[in-house]
Each structure stands twice: as structure tokens, then as C-alpha cells.
Design a protein around this motif. Structure first.
Motif, PDB file in Angstrom:
ATOM      1  N   ALA A   1     -18.438  48.610 -33.133  1.00  0.00           N
ATOM      2  CA  ALA A   1     -19.403  47.433 -32.855  1.00  0.00           C
ATOM      3  C   ALA A   1     -20.563  48.232 -32.145  1.00  0.00           C
ATOM      4  O   ALA A   1     -20.411  48.905 -31.119  1.00  0.00           O
ATOM      5  CB  ALA A   1     -18.781  46.241 -32.254  1.00  0.00           C
ATOM      6  N   PRO A   2     -21.776  47.384 -31.925  1.00  0.00           N
ATOM      7  CA  PRO A   2     -23.005  47.997 -31.248  1.00  0.00           C
ATOM      8  C   PRO A   2     -22.568  47.836 -29.723  1.00  0.00           C
ATOM      9  O   PRO A   2     -21.909  46.854 -29.433  1.00  0.00           O
ATOM     10  CB  PRO A   2     -24.060  46.688 -31.633  1.00  0.00           C
ATOM     11  N   GLY A   3     -23.027  48.873 -28.971  1.00  0.00           N
ATOM     12  CA  GLY A   3     -22.444  48.886 -27.627  1.00  0.00           C
ATOM     13  C   GLY A   3     -20.957  49.602 -27.397  1.00  0.00           C
ATOM     14  O   GLY A   3     -20.474  50.222 -26.385  1.00  0.00           O
ATOM     15  N   ASN A   4     -20.248  49.765 -28.534  1.00  0.00           N
ATOM     16  CA  ASN A   4     -19.033  50.436 -28.438  1.00  0.00           C
ATOM     17  C   ASN A   4     -19.085  51.699 -29.369  1.00  0.00           C
ATOM     18  O   ASN A   4     -17.959  52.100 -29.716  1.00  0.00           O
ATOM     19  CB  ASN A   4     -17.838  49.615 -28.850  1.00  0.00           C
ATOM     20  N   GLU A   5     -20.113  52.499 -29.690  1.00  0.00           N
ATOM     21  CA  GLU A   5     -20.328  53.395 -30.388  1.00  0.00           C
ATOM     22  C   GLU A   5     -19.206  54.837 -29.852  1.00  0.00           C
ATOM     23  O   GLU A   5     -19.069  55.524 -30.607  1.00  0.00           O
ATOM     24  CB  GLU A   5     -21.656  53.833 -30.493  1.00  0.00           C
ATOM     25  N   HIS A   6     -19.031  54.643 -28.502  1.00  0.00           N
ATOM     26  CA  HIS A   6     -18.255  55.787 -28.111  1.00  0.00           C
ATOM     27  C   HIS A   6     -16.756  55.675 -28.772  1.00  0.00           C
ATOM     28  O   HIS A   6     -15.969  56.860 -28.650  1.00  0.00           O
ATOM     29  CB  HIS A   6     -18.016  55.604 -26.468  1.00  0.00           C
ATOM     30  N   GLN A   7     -16.532  54.492 -29.044  1.00  0.00           N
ATOM     31  CA  GLN A   7     -15.133  54.539 -29.725  1.00  0.00           C
ATOM     32  C   GLN A   7     -14.954  55.620 -31.067  1.00  0.00           C
ATOM     33  O   GLN A   7     -14.002  55.812 -31.406  1.00  0.00           O
ATOM     34  CB  GLN A   7     -14.691  53.116 -30.247  1.00  0.00           C
ATOM     35  N   HIS A   8     -16.130  55.850 -31.678  1.00  0.00           N
ATOM     36  CA  HIS A   8     -16.171  56.607 -32.626  1.00  0.00           C
ATOM     37  C   HIS A   8     -15.360  58.273 -32.242  1.00  0.00           C
ATOM     38  O   HIS A   8     -14.418  58.894 -32.816  1.00  0.00           O
ATOM     39  CB  HIS A   8     -17.265  57.309 -33.218  1.00  0.00           C
ATOM     40  N   VAL A   9     -15.672  58.451 -31.104  1.00  0.00           N
ATOM     41  CA  VAL A   9     -15.133  59.671 -30.347  1.00  0.00           C
ATOM     42  C   VAL A   9     -13.783  59.513 -29.835  1.00  0.00           C
ATOM     43  O   VAL A   9     -12.738  60.156 -30.028  1.00  0.00           O
ATOM     44  CB  VAL A   9     -15.927  60.211 -29.054  1.00  0.00           C
TER      45      VAL A   9
ATOM     46  N   GLU B   1      -3.898  52.470 -31.048  1.00  0.00           N
ATOM     47  CA  GLU B   1      -2.310  52.406 -30.715  1.00  0.00           C
ATOM     48  C   GLU B   1      -1.436  53.141 -31.999  1.00  0.00           C
ATOM     49  O   GLU B   1      -0.323  53.050 -31.674  1.00  0.00           O
ATOM     50  CB  GLU B   1      -1.912  51.023 -30.449  1.00  0.00           C
ATOM     51  N   LEU B   2      -1.949  53.823 -32.848  1.00  0.00           N
ATOM     52  CA  LEU B   2      -1.128  54.282 -34.024  1.00  0.00           C
ATOM     53  C   LEU B   2      -0.462  55.501 -33.500  1.00  0.00           C
ATOM     54  O   LEU B   2      -1.090  56.232 -32.661  1.00  0.00           O
ATOM     55  CB  LEU B   2      -2.302  54.493 -35.126  1.00  0.00           C
ATOM     56  N   THR B   3       0.372  55.651 -33.695  1.00  0.00           N
ATOM     57  CA  THR B   3       1.545  56.785 -33.318  1.00  0.00           C
ATOM     58  C   THR B   3       1.680  58.039 -34.416  1.00  0.00           C
ATOM     59  O   THR B   3       1.445  57.539 -35.634  1.00  0.00           O
ATOM     60  CB  THR B   3       3.021  56.389 -32.989  1.00  0.00           C
TER      61      THR B   3
ATOM     62  N   LYS C   1     -20.289  63.819 -32.277  1.00  0.00           N
ATOM     63  CA  LYS C   1     -19.451  64.482 -31.304  1.00  0.00           C
ATOM     64  C   LYS C   1     -18.340  64.581 -31.984  1.00  0.00           C
ATOM     65  O   LYS C   1     -17.196  65.117 -31.557  1.00  0.00           O
ATOM     66  CB  LYS C   1     -19.363  63.713 -29.940  1.00  0.00           C
ATOM     67  N   ASN C   2     -17.762  63.453 -32.644  1.00  0.00           N
ATOM     68  CA  ASN C   2     -16.274  63.559 -33.492  1.00  0.00           C
ATOM     69  C   ASN C   2     -16.343  64.778 -34.287  1.00  0.00           C
ATOM     70  O   ASN C   2     -15.245  65.348 -34.318  1.00  0.00           O
ATOM     71  CB  ASN C   2     -16.188  62.150 -34.455  1.00  0.00           C
ATOM     72  N   LEU C   3     -17.466  64.856 -35.168  1.00  0.00           N
ATOM     73  CA  LEU C   3     -17.413  66.290 -35.928  1.00  0.00           C
ATOM     74  C   LEU C   3     -17.135  67.439 -35.004  1.00  0.00           C
ATOM     75  O   LEU C   3     -16.373  68.287 -35.308  1.00  0.00           O
ATOM     76  CB  LEU C   3     -18.734  66.236 -36.586  1.00  0.00           C
ATOM     77  N   GLU C   4     -17.643  67.521 -33.931  1.00  0.00           N
ATOM     78  CA  GLU C   4     -17.593  68.651 -33.061  1.00  0.00           C
ATOM     79  C   GLU C   4     -16.268  68.761 -32.505  1.00  0.00           C
ATOM     80  O   GLU C   4     -15.615  69.844 -32.493  1.00  0.00           O
ATOM     81  CB  GLU C   4     -18.465  68.747 -32.035  1.00  0.00           C
ATOM     82  N   ASP C   5     -15.426  67.684 -32.249  1.00  0.00           N
ATOM     83  CA  ASP C   5     -14.206  67.859 -31.928  1.00  0.00           C
ATOM     84  C   ASP C   5     -13.156  68.429 -32.859  1.00  0.00           C
ATOM     85  O   ASP C   5     -12.279  68.965 -32.729  1.00  0.00           O
ATOM     86  CB  ASP C   5     -13.597  66.419 -31.327  1.00  0.00           C
ATOM     87  N   LEU C   6     -13.477  67.887 -34.304  1.00  0.00           N
ATOM     88  CA  LEU C   6     -12.768  68.346 -35.249  1.00  0.00           C
ATOM     89  C   LEU C   6     -13.098  69.813 -35.491  1.00  0.00           C
ATOM     90  O   LEU C   6     -11.896  70.478 -35.773  1.00  0.00           O
ATOM     91  CB  LEU C   6     -13.117  67.608 -36.532  1.00  0.00           C
TER      92      LEU C   6
ATOM     93  N   HIS D   1      -7.921  60.458 -30.481  1.00  0.00           N
ATOM     94  CA  HIS D   1      -6.549  59.817 -30.608  1.00  0.00           C
ATOM     95  C   HIS D   1      -6.154  60.372 -31.869  1.00  0.00           C
ATOM     96  O   HIS D   1      -4.740  60.677 -31.822  1.00  0.00           O
ATOM     97  CB  HIS D   1      -6.353  58.431 -30.559  1.00  0.00           C
ATOM     98  N   LEU D   2      -6.784  60.204 -32.988  1.00  0.00           N
ATOM     99  CA  LEU D   2      -6.276  60.612 -34.344  1.00  0.00           C
ATOM    100  C   LEU D   2      -5.993  62.081 -34.510  1.00  0.00           C
ATOM    101  O   LEU D   2      -4.776  62.642 -34.965  1.00  0.00           O
ATOM    102  CB  LEU D   2      -7.154  60.114 -35.421  1.00  0.00           C
ATOM    103  N   ILE D   3      -7.046  62.894 -33.601  1.00  0.00           N
ATOM    104  CA  ILE D   3      -6.384  64.434 -33.612  1.00  0.00           C
ATOM    105  C   ILE D   3      -5.242  64.725 -33.013  1.00  0.00           C
ATOM    106  O   ILE D   3      -4.241  65.576 -33.196  1.00  0.00           O
ATOM    107  CB  ILE D   3      -7.739  65.156 -32.960  1.00  0.00           C
ATOM    108  N   ASP D   4      -5.073  63.912 -31.504  1.00  0.00           N
ATOM    109  CA  ASP D   4      -3.832  64.334 -31.139  1.00  0.00           C
ATOM    110  C   ASP D   4      -2.496  63.794 -31.633  1.00  0.00           C
ATOM    111  O   ASP D   4      -1.451  64.603 -31.610  1.00  0.00           O
ATOM    112  CB  ASP D   4      -4.035  63.349 -29.749  1.00  0.00           C
ATOM    113  N   GLN D   5      -2.549  62.829 -32.431  1.00  0.00           N
ATOM    114  CA  GLN D   5      -1.375  62.231 -33.020  1.00  0.00           C
ATOM    115  C   GLN D   5      -1.272  63.096 -34.395  1.00  0.00           C
ATOM    116  O   GLN D   5       0.169  63.112 -34.780  1.00  0.00           O
ATOM    117  CB  GLN D   5      -1.568  60.884 -33.607  1.00  0.00           C
ATOM    118  N   LEU D   6      -2.099  63.934 -35.058  1.00  0.00           N
ATOM    119  CA  LEU D   6      -2.046  64.319 -36.214  1.00  0.00           C
ATOM    120  C   LEU D   6      -1.855  65.947 -36.188  1.00  0.00           C
ATOM    121  O   LEU D   6      -1.537  66.723 -37.059  1.00  0.00           O
ATOM    122  CB  LEU D   6      -3.118  64.004 -37.336  1.00  0.00           C
ATOM    123  N   ARG D   7      -2.410  66.471 -35.282  1.00  0.00           N
ATOM    124  CA  ARG D   7      -2.460  67.872 -35.057  1.00  0.00           C
ATOM    125  C   ARG D   7      -1.007  68.447 -35.145  1.00  0.00           C
ATOM    126  O   ARG D   7      -0.179  67.771 -34.691  1.00  0.00           O
ATOM    127  CB  ARG D   7      -3.080  68.324 -33.682  1.00  0.00           C
TER     128      ARG D   7
END
Length: 208
Positions: free
Chosen positions: A68-76, A49-51, A131-136, A81-87
Motif C-alpha cells: 500500500a502507499p506509504g508501505n513500499e518498504h514492505q517489498h524489501v 509470518e509464513l514459515t 532493492k528486492n532484486l539486489e537482495d536476490l 523474509h521469503l529469502i530467509d525461509q526458502l534459501r
């Protein structure tokens, strides 16, 4: 510098915060639960939710988020979200990455996560951080640095102050080990914060 650390209460985040605090930077710990950190300046908020307004108050934002285990997709998800806010801004984004996306061959055809001995339990994290790295790498209007540790990222290891940098290929130290302590990793990250030598690059760190 004014620096925010997302996940400052986590294992790596705490060590990074301590290293940067010793260097006299103005630090803000961004955590979901303020009781989990003893740092004086805290922003208690869900990182998703960071702006832009909040993030661009800092010179550097460090993403030390651990899913957390089972939520690894949150890295992506958080990465996007951070890319969108900081680009398009001058605020730099530094990511505490993983070793799984490092290549094990000089021609860069096989990543560590795809080797037979890579622990299955860590595979979801490795794939999502990759995948996070690829997005960057596909984002042009953002100042980012993705810092991968060595294969053995040791929370109990010594603070030697001696490290060597590489880029996308897994490297070893003089003893033949792909090893880095949390403390030496934090030193390398803090040096990158201060000197900004690897804009829009992935680098990797191994203890000497």
C-alpha cells in the motif's frame, strides 16, 4: 505442480492464478483475508509470518504482493523474509517485479526509475522492488526468477498469447512500445513456472 501465490487477491495475482488454474496446476491462494478470493484452496495468513515448513510444501511460490502507499518498504521486508525461509531449499521463488529497475541504455548506467519522466508516485515502489532484486542477486542458495513487466503494464489489455522476453534492458515491441497486458504477462510467468529456463535471473516481458 503445487504452487502458492502470495497476493492472489491482487490485480496481478488474480490474473496469474487464473492462468495457472487453466493449465491444471494445484494452486493455493495465500491472502490475509480469505473473503477477497473465490479460489477453493486458501491459506489465510500474513505473508510476513509464513514459515519454511509452509512454503516448502510447494514446488513454486509466486510473490505477487502489492504494498500500500506509504508501505513500499514492505517489498524489501517481505522479499528478505521469503529469502530467509526458502534459501537452501528446492522450492522456487518467482517474483512479480516492476519495470523501474530496468535499464534504458545498453551499458546499464541509467534505470527507468531515474529518468525525468518517471512518475513520482511510483518511485517508492520502483526503488524498493529494485532493492528486492539486489537482495536476490546477492543470494546464492535460492532458486529465484524476478519477472519485470514492460513500462506500461496494462490491466485491461488483451490476452494475445504473444510475448517476447528480454533481461535487464527496457525493450519495445514491433510497434515501438514498452507494453504488456496483465494477461500476456501471466502467460509468460506461467511458462517460466513450467519450463524453469531462467534460474537466478531477472527477465522482462513485452507483448508482441
Amino acid at each position: 505442480m503445487k504452487i502458492a501465490i502470495i497476493g492472489a487477491s491482487g490485480k496481478a495475482g488474480r490474473v496469474i492464478l487464473e492462468e495457472l488454474a487453466q493449465r491444471g496446476h494445484a494452486l493455493t491462494a495465500i491472502v490475509r483475508d480469505a473473503t477477497r478470493t473465490k479460489h477453493d484452496t486458501v491459506l489465510e495468513k500474513n505473508a510476513f509470518e509464513l514459515t519454511t515448513e509452509e512454503l516448502t510444501d510447494f514446488d513454486v511460490v509466486i510473490n505477487a504482493f502489492g504494498a500500500a502507499p506509504g508501505n513500499e518498504h514492505q517489498h524489501v521486508d517481505l522479499g528478505r523474509h521469503l529469502i530467509d525461509q526458502l534459501r537452501g531449499t528446492s522450492t522456487r521463488l518467482i517474483i512479480v517485479g516492476g519495470a523501474g529497475s530496468l535499464y534504458v541504455d545498453p551499458v546499464k548506467t541509467v534505470q527507468l526509475a531515474d529518468t525525468p519522466d518517471f512518475p513520482a508516485a511510483y518511485l517508492p515502489t520502483a526503488k524498493n522492488q529494485a532493492k528486492n532484486l539486489e537482495d536476490l542477486q546477492q543470494t546464492v542458495d535460492l532458486h529465484w526468477t524476478f519477472i519485470s513487466p514492460a513500462a506500461f503494464f496494462d490491466p485491461e489489455g488483451p490476452r494475445t498469447g504473444k510475448y517476447q522476453l528480454a533481461q535487464d534492458v527496457l525493450t519495445v515491441n514491433a510497434a515501438g512500445d514498452s507494453y504488456v497486458s496483465y494477461s500476456d504477462y501471466a502467460i509468460a510467468l506461467a511458462d517460466e513456472v513450467e519450463h524453469h529456463r531462467h534460474d537466478k535471473e531477472r527477465i522482462s516481458v513485452v507483448s508482441k
